[in-house]
Design an enzyme around this catalytic site. Structure first.
Site, PDB file in Angstrom:
ATOM      1  N   HIS A 152       0.851  -1.197   0.000  1.00  0.00           N
ATOM      2  CA  HIS A 152       0.000   0.000   0.000  1.00  0.00           C
ATOM      3  C   HIS A 152       0.879   1.237   0.000  1.00  0.00           C
ATOM      4  O   HIS A 152       1.999   1.211   0.514  1.00  0.00           O
ATOM      5  CB  HIS A 152      -0.924  -0.005   1.223  1.00  0.00           C
ATOM      6  N   ASP A 207      -8.060  -4.831  -0.391  1.00  0.00           N
ATOM      7  CA  ASP A 207      -8.465  -5.561  -1.592  1.00  0.00           C
ATOM      8  C   ASP A 207      -8.233  -7.060  -1.470  1.00  0.00           C
ATOM      9  O   ASP A 207      -8.868  -7.846  -2.181  1.00  0.00           O
ATOM     10  CB  ASP A 207      -7.697  -5.038  -2.815  1.00  0.00           C
TER      11      ASP A 207
END
Length: 452
Positions: free
Chosen positions: A326, A387
């Site tokens: 991320h 996700d």
């Protein structure tokens, strides 16, 4: 020259005319992708809507990884979610009220706001007929076109006073589930030859339940399905002002354009596979792993496959382990942790516990293999992101991949509208206009007869 030759002449020049020496970015102090050299984001604005925290800056200027935190209007999202769950109720409507207003609703506020959303959710006849006529295989594209058309139904579309901005925001938050569900039914009928089901939302259903009802029909979903979709909507509702789609909305809004144009810009950004479509990629990668890894408990076999992925020898050969890493979070993504808590419960209800355990092992091994492959130290820690489990969740509750990214938009419309309202109500607002330095050498005009 024919049309193909014209296109070829133009495209052949791109490699030369679009090429910029990467060293020039460093030499001129350009922050590529609005990222600093330590990969932190360039400070481009201030906000009171939300905050994303994944590291602390030390006195010497270096970054120290810390467990991730996400804040909505100063409230820790983990506390928000666990507080809602402790009362055994749904929370997306409460989250929307919080992000729009800046404060938690009273019981009376929440009942009235939830009722207003439910009453506003149905599409009028003209909007319904328009979506029925739209062709295409991508629901995000249909969503963007439908949002732009909502401009024509608005009596004051260009009015940017606070009252009208709130009115437009509530209308969009309420309409997104209906547009997405209807667009999927049309796609399902047009592309797959299936029966066309048009279901109208119920005024006594939550946003999450209405979406499942419109997508699947009565009796086709469980209470847990509703609760975990509601949780996913809460977790995707905002992610600070710096994520690409929200920044797109803020940049567009700074021109004082209408709400529908600004939100369409956000949808276009979120549609990109580097932003909103990652959970589909995670699902594809996991499906490939299930097919190619014989023993789902064999660490060595899993590590070998993941190494092949990084070496661009497996799955889509991009070298990416989807769902890991991320831009801000380092040690942990709080959204992933919260979603995982309920995903375990969902896996048990759906009889998919073996698959869930497999995912947990891939999560553990994926982080380690990535760090070893990159020869990264403790200061370059990485983690799974939201996700990683969201695709599994949507699939387990029976939703098709075509709506995975639209669900993201269905939640993020709350953050988009909250940030738009803030952008338009700064006391000293100005259009967002960064600088680009031209590095193309000057050239003289050449008369047509002398050109080659």
């Amino acid at each position: 020259m024919d049309n193909k030759q014209v296109i070829k002449v133009l495209s052949d020049s791109i490699a030369v005319t679009s090429n910029i020496d990467k060293d020039l970015f460093t030499k001129m102090g350009v922050k590529r992708g609005l990222r600093n050299e330590d990969h932190s984001g360039v400070l481009a604005g201030l906000t009171r809507v939300g905050d994303v925290v994944g590291y602390e800056r030390q006195e010497d200027g270096t970054l120290k990884p810390i467990p991730g935190k996400l804040y909505y209007r100063g409230i820790d999202v983990e506390e928000l979610v666990h507080g809602i769950q402790a009362d055994n109720r749904l929370g997306f409507e409460e989250t929307a009220f919080l992000l729009l207003s800046g404060k938690l609703p009273t019981k009376e506020n929440l009942q009235a706001f939830s009722s207003l959303l439910a009453q506003t959710m149905p599409l009028n006849h003209t909007a319904t007929m328009n979506i029925l006529s739209l062709k295409g295989k991508n629901i995000m594209n249909i969503l963007a076109r439908s949002v732009l058309e909502l401009y024509t139904y608005d009596q004051d579309p260009d009015d940017i006073t606070p009252d009208n901005l709130i009115h437009q925001s509530i209308n969009l938050i309420a309409k997104f589930p209906s547009i997405i569900a209807l667009a999927y039914q049309v796609l399902r009928h047009d592309q797959q030859g299936r029966s066309l089901h048009i279901r109208h939302p119920h005024e006594d259903f939550s946003v999450a339940e209405n979406f499942l009802y419109m997508m699947k029909g009565p009796g086709k979903y469980t209470e847990l399905d509703v609760r975990i979709l509601d949780l996913a909507l809460i977790l995707h509702a905002d992610h600070g002002g710096g994520n690409n789609s929200t920044f797109s909305v803020r940049v567009t809004s700074s021109t004082e354009t209408d709400t529908y144009s600004a939100i369409a810009a956000g949808i276009g950004s979120l549609k990109g596979p580097l932003h909103g479509g990652a959970n589909v990629k995670v699902n594809g990668m996991l499906a490939d792993m299930k097919k190619n890894i014989k023993d789902w408990n064999d660490v060595e076999e899993i590590d070998a496959y993941l190494t092949k992925v990084l070496n661009k020898e497996a799955y889509d050969r991009t070298g990416l382990i989807y769902g890991i890493g991320h831009a801000v979070y380092t040690i942990s993504d709080p959204r992933a942790g919260l979603l995982k808590e309920m995903a375990r419960e969902l896996a048990k209800e759906k009889g998919r516990e073996d698959e869930f355990r497999f995912m947990e092992l891939i999560e553990e091994r994926g982080v380690e293999v990535f760090l070893n492959y990159k020869k990264a130290g403790a200061k370059q820690r990485t983690c799974i992101n939201v996700d990683y489990y969201s695709g599994f969740v949507y699939d387990a509750i029976g939703l098709p991949e075509e709506v995975f990214t639209p669900i993201f938009a269905m939640a993020r419309i709350v953050g988009w509208t909250a940030h738009r309202i803030e952008e338009l109500n700064f006391s000293s607002k100005r259009i967002i206009r960064p600088a680009y330095k031209n590095v193309r050498p000057l050239q003289e005009f050449v008369p047509m007869k002398d050109r080659k």
